[in-house]
Design an enzyme around this catalytic site. Structure first.
Site, PDB file in Angstrom:
ATOM      1  N   LYS A  82      -7.363  -4.471  -4.274  1.00 36.54           N
ATOM      2  CA  LYS A  82      -6.707  -3.433  -5.071  1.00 36.54           C
ATOM      3  C   LYS A  82      -5.285  -3.835  -5.448  1.00 36.54           C
ATOM      4  O   LYS A  82      -4.576  -4.456  -4.650  1.00 36.54           O
ATOM      5  CB  LYS A  82      -6.706  -2.124  -4.277  1.00 36.54           C
ATOM      6  CG  LYS A  82      -6.184  -0.905  -5.005  1.00 36.54           C
ATOM      7  CD  LYS A  82      -6.316   0.318  -4.114  1.00 36.54           C
ATOM      8  CE  LYS A  82      -5.741   1.567  -4.747  1.00 36.54           C
ATOM      9  NZ  LYS A  82      -5.875   2.754  -3.857  1.00 36.54           N
ATOM     10  N   SER A 157      -7.231   6.643  -6.235  1.00 37.62           N
ATOM     11  CA  SER A 157      -6.593   5.574  -6.983  1.00 37.62           C
ATOM     12  C   SER A 157      -7.331   4.237  -6.911  1.00 37.62           C
ATOM     13  O   SER A 157      -7.002   3.298  -7.625  1.00 37.62           O
ATOM     14  CB  SER A 157      -5.166   5.387  -6.467  1.00 37.62           C
ATOM     15  OG  SER A 157      -5.160   5.000  -5.091  1.00 37.62           O
ATOM     16  N   SER A 181      -8.279   8.354  -1.790  1.00 37.41           N
ATOM     17  CA  SER A 181      -8.354   7.285  -2.779  1.00 37.41           C
ATOM     18  C   SER A 181      -9.435   6.241  -2.528  1.00 37.41           C
ATOM     19  O   SER A 181      -9.686   5.396  -3.378  1.00 37.41           O
ATOM     20  CB  SER A 181      -6.995   6.576  -2.894  1.00 37.41           C
ATOM     21  OG  SER A 181      -6.071   7.417  -3.536  1.00 37.41           O
TER      22      SER A 181
END
Length: 466
Positions: A82, A157, A181
């Site tokens: 990520k 996210s 997330s």
């Protein structure tokens, strides 16, 4: 096995194929890079594709495979990481163009462990700006889209991470969860995600701006894959602010064990926000029936999370402000959050209040092993659905949507999202389980039992028309 089937092969099976020399790391990387080049422009799952680095790593590993004996567990298996996490020499944008030239000189501890496990990093996946939102549409980047229906969000996210795994652009992904997330994107994309307990995965070498709310964790197609990646990422380094001892057995071993009889509480309501919509409620209730059929004791009961909302919001928005990016370079909602930053006294009061309420919530688990809830209170939104709203209205909509997720971040308890079917729009349905502190193994055993009873591994989105 053809290239399409390999792209959707679970990571542990892929590692076994590599060890048995039935496929090479170079073949695997080529398959994923071709799919990324073809599909990523529409799905928006990667910010940065590390094609050159991945190919070089794959060539070295393929050559080393000839005489290798003691291989690390995921030798030659591709993975995505990520873009909130530092990979040495690769841009780390945090979802903002303000940091497009931010190139760290170090690996985060979780990333270093991933490399040590033999993974090959394909690239950095898309995140919402500063990881602030449960959808992934940062200014200056293409929006991430749900591979099951491109009109809808893959969540956030870690939206890019989940979209990549669901679309066969990575077999497994590293994500992070500071308020849902990992669980939200896993739910939106029909995957299995684990938010580990506080202290399970080192936040090093950076400091913790969110008072223990956020943690790294895995997103995978199978329970075993995610459990094995959690084994890889787990562990502490000197100076970590939170610490957990290693579990009695590995999380992968736990995925092969029966959970035994569990006492499970459930709710389709979240006080004081309200009731889940019909789709999310259906997902919970059908899971209740399955749990009862499997012999567990299930009772409708839930803690009152009301006292967490205000302190959690204060800690979160001050963590956003602590990033130090000039407000004028951020999206309107993050600018608005930064305008609401509090005094040090107010912040410390919020921390104390969150800890007090968290103690009350954790005490609920004296009588229950697991709490079953919706992941979200309503179905996924369309890409851009809230873009016309004011920052205040967007923030209120976010709270109303993701309310069941932040409590586990506040308390530091482990939580998982697990797929349970599809809705009328063809989007995955999911539920969330929260466990006792440090009891990831209980959740993993239960998830594996549900996976066996109602498998999801053979489901793939139709990407032929992209």
């Amino acid at each position: 096995m053809n290239a399409l089937d390999l792209a959707f092969t679970p990571a542990l099976e892929m590692a076994d194929l590599v060890r048995r020399r039935q496929v090479s790391p170079l073949e695997l990387v080529n398959i994923y890079l071709e799919r990324i080049e073809r599909l990523n422009p529409r799905i928006g799952s990667y910010f940065t594709v590390m094609a050159e680095q991945a190919m070089a790593d794959a060539k070295v590993k393929t050559e080393a495979l000839v005489n290798a004996t003691n291989l690390p567990p995921f030798f030659g298996v591709p993975i995505s990481t990520k873009d909130l996490n530092s990979v040495a020499g690769i841009p780390c944008t945090y979802g903002t163009k303000a940091l497009i030239n931010n190139i760290p000189e170090y690996d985060d501890v979780a990333i270093a462990k991933i490399k040590q496990a033999g993974f090959i990093i394909l690239g950095k996946t898309a995140t919402s700006e500063l990881g602030s939102f449960p959808y992934t549409e940062p200014t200056g980047f293409p929006p991430s889209r749900n591979p099951w229906n491109l009109e809808y969000t893959p969540g956030g996210s870690s939206g890019g991470a989940a979209a990549a795994v669901a679309a066969g652009l990575s077999p497994i992904a590293q994500g992070s969860d500071g308020g849902g997330s990992i669980r939200g994107p896993a739910a939106c994309c029909g995957l299995f995600g684990i938010k580990p307990s506080r202290g399970r995965v080192s936040p090093g070498p950076a400091g913790d701006k969110f008072n223990g709310i956020a943690t790294n964790g895995p997103i995978g197609r199978t329970v075993a894959d995610a459990a094995a990646l959690l084994d890889v990422m787990s562990g502490n380094v000197a100076g970590d602010p939170y610490y957990l001892p290693s579990p009695e057995c590995s999380f992968l071993e736990a995925s092969l064990q029966q959970p035994g009889h569990l006492r499970i509480a459930y709710s389709t309501k979240f006080l004081p926000i309200g009731e889940a919509d019909a789709t999310c409620k259906q997902a919970v209730l059908q899971t209740v029936k399955l749990l009862e059929d499997l012999g567990h004791t299930v009772e409708e009961k839930c803690p009152d999370f009301s006292g967490l909302i205000e302190p959690f919001q204060i800690i979160w928005r001050n963590g956003v402000a602590a990033g130090g990016i000039p407000p004028e370079m951020l999206q309107p909602v993050n600018r608005w959050l930064m305008s609401k930053t509090d005094s040090a006294v107010d912040y410390l009061k919020a921390v104390a209040k969150m800890q007090i309420v968290s103690r009350q919530i954790v005490s609920f688990f004296d009588n229950f092993d697991v709490l079953l809830m919706p992941v979200f209170l309503h179905s996924p939104i369309r890409v851009g659905e809230w873009s016309h709203l004011s920052p205040e209205d967007i923030f209120e909509n976010i709270v109303q949507w993701v309310a069941p997720c932040p409590p586990a971040n506040a308390t530091g308890q482990p939580a998982i999202a697990i797929p349970v079917g599809f809705d009328s729009k063809g989007l995955p349905m999911s539920v969330q389980f929260v466990g006792k502190p440090a009891a990831e193994s209980t959740l993993i055993r239960l998830a594996a039992q549900l996976e066996t009873a109602k498998p999801w591994i053979n489901r793939r989105p139709n990407l032929d028309n992209i």
